[in-house]
Design a protein around this motif. Structure first.
Motif, short mmCIF file in Angstrom:
data_model
loop_
_atom_site.label_atom_id
_atom_site.label_comp_id
_atom_site.label_asym_id
_atom_site.label_seq_id
_atom_site.Cartn_x
_atom_site.Cartn_y
_atom_site.Cartn_z
N GLY A 171 0.82 -1.21 0.00
CA GLY A 171 0.00 0.00 0.00
C GLY A 171 0.85 1.25 0.00
N LEU A 172 0.45 2.21 0.84
CA LEU A 172 1.18 3.48 0.90
C LEU A 172 2.23 3.50 2.01
CD1 LEU A 172 -1.70 6.10 0.30
CD2 LEU A 172 -0.25 4.90 -1.36
N SER A 173 2.44 2.36 2.64
CA SER A 173 3.53 2.30 3.64
C SER A 173 4.87 2.14 2.93
CB SER A 173 3.30 1.11 4.60
OG SER A 173 2.16 1.37 5.39
N ASP A 174 5.93 2.45 3.66
CA ASP A 174 7.28 2.27 3.09
C ASP A 174 7.53 0.81 2.74
OD1 ASP A 174 8.11 4.88 3.17
OD2 ASP A 174 9.30 4.68 5.00
N ALA A 175 8.37 0.62 1.73
CA ALA A 175 8.76 -0.74 1.33
C ALA A 175 10.29 -0.83 1.40
CB ALA A 175 8.27 -1.04 -0.07
N PRO A 176 10.83 -0.97 2.62
CA PRO A 176 12.28 -1.06 2.75
C PRO A 176 12.79 -2.36 2.12
CG PRO A 176 11.23 -1.64 4.82
CD PRO A 176 10.14 -1.16 3.91
N ALA A 177 14.10 -2.42 1.89
CA ALA A 177 14.68 -3.64 1.34
C ALA A 177 14.39 -4.82 2.27
CB ALA A 177 16.18 -3.46 1.16
N GLY A 178 13.98 -5.95 1.68
CA GLY A 178 13.73 -7.15 2.48
C GLY A 178 15.03 -7.86 2.80
N PRO A 179 14.97 -9.03 3.40
CA PRO A 179 13.76 -9.71 3.83
C PRO A 179 13.18 -9.09 5.10
CG PRO A 179 15.70 -10.93 4.56
CD PRO A 179 16.21 -9.79 3.73
N TYR A 180 11.86 -9.29 5.29
CA TYR A 180 11.22 -8.93 6.54
C TYR A 180 10.98 -10.21 7.34
CZ TYR A 180 9.65 -5.23 3.26
OH TYR A 180 9.56 -4.27 2.29
N SER A 181 10.60 -10.02 8.59
CA SER A 181 10.22 -11.17 9.43
C SER A 181 8.82 -10.92 10.00
CB SER A 181 11.23 -11.36 10.57
OG SER A 181 11.13 -10.26 11.47
N ILE A 182 8.22 -11.99 10.49
CA ILE A 182 6.93 -11.81 11.16
C ILE A 182 7.11 -10.91 12.38
CG2 ILE A 182 5.13 -13.04 12.49
CD1 ILE A 182 4.77 -13.25 9.46
N ASP A 183 8.25 -10.99 13.03
CA ASP A 183 8.49 -10.07 14.15
C ASP A 183 8.56 -8.61 13.68
OD1 ASP A 183 8.44 -11.50 16.58
OD2 ASP A 183 10.41 -12.34 16.21
N ASP A 184 9.15 -8.35 12.49
CA ASP A 184 9.15 -6.96 11.98
C ASP A 184 7.72 -6.45 11.83
OD1 ASP A 184 11.95 -6.84 11.67
OD2 ASP A 184 11.87 -7.59 9.60
N HIS A 185 6.88 -7.28 11.18
CA HIS A 185 5.48 -6.84 10.98
C HIS A 185 4.78 -6.69 12.33
CE1 HIS A 185 5.44 -7.00 6.64
NE2 HIS A 185 5.71 -8.30 6.57
N THR A 186 5.07 -7.58 13.26
CA THR A 186 4.43 -7.51 14.58
C THR A 186 4.91 -6.27 15.33
OG1 THR A 186 4.40 -9.92 14.58
CG2 THR A 186 3.98 -8.84 16.69
N ASP A 187 6.21 -5.98 15.23
CA ASP A 187 6.74 -4.77 15.88
C ASP A 187 6.04 -3.52 15.33
OD1 ASP A 187 8.53 -6.27 17.36
OD2 ASP A 187 10.23 -5.89 16.03
N ASP A 188 5.83 -3.50 14.01
CA ASP A 188 5.16 -2.33 13.41
C ASP A 188 3.74 -2.19 13.96
OD1 ASP A 188 7.43 -1.96 11.87
OD2 ASP A 188 6.57 -2.78 10.02
N ASN B 167 1.34 -14.13 16.35
CA ASN B 167 2.60 -13.76 16.98
C ASN B 167 2.39 -12.65 18.01
OD1 ASN B 167 5.46 -14.03 17.15
ND2 ASN B 167 5.72 -12.18 15.90
N LEU B 168 1.55 -11.67 17.65
CA LEU B 168 1.29 -10.58 18.60
C LEU B 168 0.59 -11.12 19.84
CD1 LEU B 168 0.20 -6.97 17.76
CD2 LEU B 168 -0.69 -8.13 19.78
N ALA B 169 -0.38 -12.02 19.63
CA ALA B 169 -1.12 -12.55 20.79
C ALA B 169 -0.23 -13.42 21.67
CB ALA B 169 -2.33 -13.34 20.30
N GLY C 71 9.73 -9.25 0.33
CA GLY C 71 10.13 -9.15 1.73
C GLY C 71 9.16 -9.89 2.63
N SER C 72 7.85 -9.77 2.34
CA SER C 72 6.86 -10.46 3.17
C SER C 72 6.80 -11.96 2.83
CB SER C 72 5.49 -9.80 3.02
OG SER C 72 5.51 -8.54 3.66
N CYS C 73 7.13 -12.33 1.58
CA CYS C 73 7.26 -13.78 1.27
C CYS C 73 8.34 -14.39 2.16
CB CYS C 73 7.61 -14.00 -0.20
SG CYS C 73 6.27 -13.73 -1.35
N LEU D 242 6.96 -15.05 5.51
CA LEU D 242 6.15 -16.28 5.48
C LEU D 242 7.05 -17.52 5.45
CD1 LEU D 242 3.47 -14.86 3.11
CD2 LEU D 242 2.86 -16.20 5.13
N ARG D 243 8.08 -17.44 4.64
CA ARG D 243 9.01 -18.58 4.53
C ARG D 243 9.62 -18.94 5.88
NH1 ARG D 243 14.18 -16.62 1.70
NH2 ARG D 243 14.38 -15.69 3.78
N ASP D 244 9.93 -17.91 6.66
CA ASP D 244 10.71 -18.14 7.88
C ASP D 244 9.84 -18.31 9.13
OD1 ASP D 244 12.89 -17.85 6.23
OD2 ASP D 244 13.20 -15.73 6.74
N ALA D 245 8.51 -18.16 8.96
CA ALA D 245 7.64 -18.21 10.15
C ALA D 245 7.08 -19.62 10.32
CB ALA D 245 6.48 -17.22 9.98
#
Ligand SMILES: O=C(O)CCC(=O)CC(=O)O
Length: 264
Positions: A59-76, A103-105, A183-185, A188-191
Motif C-alpha cells: 500500500g502506501l507504507s514504506d517498502a524497505p529492502a527485504g527480507p522482513y520477518s513476522i516479528d518486523d510486521h508484529t513490531d510495526d 505472533n502478537l497474541a 520481503g513479506s514472502c 512467510l518462509r521463515d515463520a
C-alpha cells in the motif's frame, strides 16, 4: 487516512467508527492493502472502533529492502497500537495477517481481547515454494504470478460473475512493490508458529473459506485444533479473501465472537 513513522518506516493507517468504542485491529494479507476490509469495516463500524494499516512493503507504507520477518510486521503493529494509545483490542488477521496476529497474541496476550484468524495457519507453504516465489518476483515483478494468485484468492464463480472487480483486485496485487511483496514472502518462509500456538491464551475463532486454495480448510483447521478452546468455522462459496468475497459472513462471525467474549 493518516501516516505515522514507526520503527523508521512510514506506515499508512486509518480508523473508522467511534474512537471510544472497543477497538478491532484488522491485519491484511500478502499483496493487498487495507482496502480489502472496506466491506467488513462498513458492517462493524457502528459498534466498534476499526483500525486498519498497510503493513510494511504494501500500500502506501514504506517498502524497505527485504527480507522482513513476522516479528518486523508484529513490531510495526505494536508500534501503531502504541501510537494510537490502544491498550487492548480485538485482533483479526488474514493469512500473513493471521500469522502476525498469532505472533502478537503470543508476545503480548494482555493486549488482545479476542482473536480471529482467517485463512491462515501456524505455518503457511514451504521454504522451497516461498524461495521460488521470491525469485519469480525479483526477476519478473508481480505480473507473471498474478493470474495464479487470483485463482487462489477467489472462487471460480466470483471470477466469472465479477470480472471488473477481479481486474481491480488484480491491479492491487500488481501495484504491490516487488521488494515489499518479496520481503513479506520471506517472512512467510521463515515463520513457523506450529510449536507455539498451543500457548495462545486468547479466545480464538478460526475461519476458512471453503474453496481457499492458498490456505485450504484442512490446513486452517489443523491450526485451530492446536489452539485450546478455539472454534473453527468455514465460510461457504469463498476463496482466500473472505473480506472481499463474503464480507457479510465474515463480519457476522467476527461480531458474534466479540459479543460472546464481552468485547462490546
Ligand atoms: O495471502 C497471504 O498472506 C499468504 C498466502 C498466499 O500465498 C496467498 C497467495 O496464494 O498468493
Amino acid at each position: 487516512m493518516a501516516f505515522a513513522l514507526l520503527n523508521h518506516q512510514v506506515i499508512h493507517w486509518t480508523s473508522v467508527g467511534p474512537t471510544d468504542a472497543p477497538a478491532i485491529v484488522l491485519v491484511n494479507s500478502l499483496g493487498t492493502d487495507f482496502r480489502i476490509w472496506d466491506d467488513v469495516a462498513a458492517r462493524l463500524r457502528d459498534r466498534w472502533h476499526i483500525v486498519l494499516h498497510d503493513k510494511r512493503g504494501h500500500g502506501l507504507s514504506d517498502a524497505p529492502a527485504g527480507p522482513y520477518s513476522i516479528d518486523d510486521h508484529t513490531d510495526d503493529l505494536l508500534a501503531l497500537a502504541g501510537h494510537l494509545k490502544l491498550d487492548r483490542f480485538a485482533l483479526v488477521g488474514l493469512s500473513i495477517g493471521g500469522l502476525i496476529a498469532q505472533n502478537l497474541a503470543l508476545r503480548a496476550p494482555e493486549r488482545v481481547a479476542a482473536l480471529v484468524l482467517a485463512d491462515t495457519a501456524a505455518r503457511i507453504g514451504t521454504t522451497e515454494g516461498w524461495n521460488a516465489r521470491i525469485d519469480a518476483v525479483r526477476s519478473g515483478g508481480l505480473a507473471p504470478i498474478a493470474d495464479a494468485v487470483m485463482e487462489r484468492w477467489f472462487t471460480p464463480s466470483f471470477r466469472a460473475a465479477r470480472p471488473v472487480e477481479l481486474a481491480g483486485w488484480r491491479n492491487l496485487l500488481l501495484r504491490t512493490p516487488p521488494e515489499g511483496y518479496g520481503g513479506s514472502c520471506a517472512a512467510l518462509r521463515d515463520a513457523d508458529l506450529t510449536g507455539r500456538v498451543g500457548a495462545l491464551s486468547v479466545p480464538t475463532l478460526v475461519v476458512a473459506g471453503d474453496q481457499d486454495l492458498s490456505t485450504p480448510p484442512d490446513l486452517v483447521r489443523a491450526t485451530a485444533d492446536r489452539i485450546r478452546g478455539a472454534r473453527f468455522e468455514t465460510i461457504a462459496s469463498c476463496g482466500h479473501i473472505p473480506p472481499v468475497e463474503q464480507p457479510a459472513a465474515l463480519a457476522a462471525l467476527i461480531a458474534r465472537h466479540l459479543e460472546e467474549n464481552g468485547h462490546v
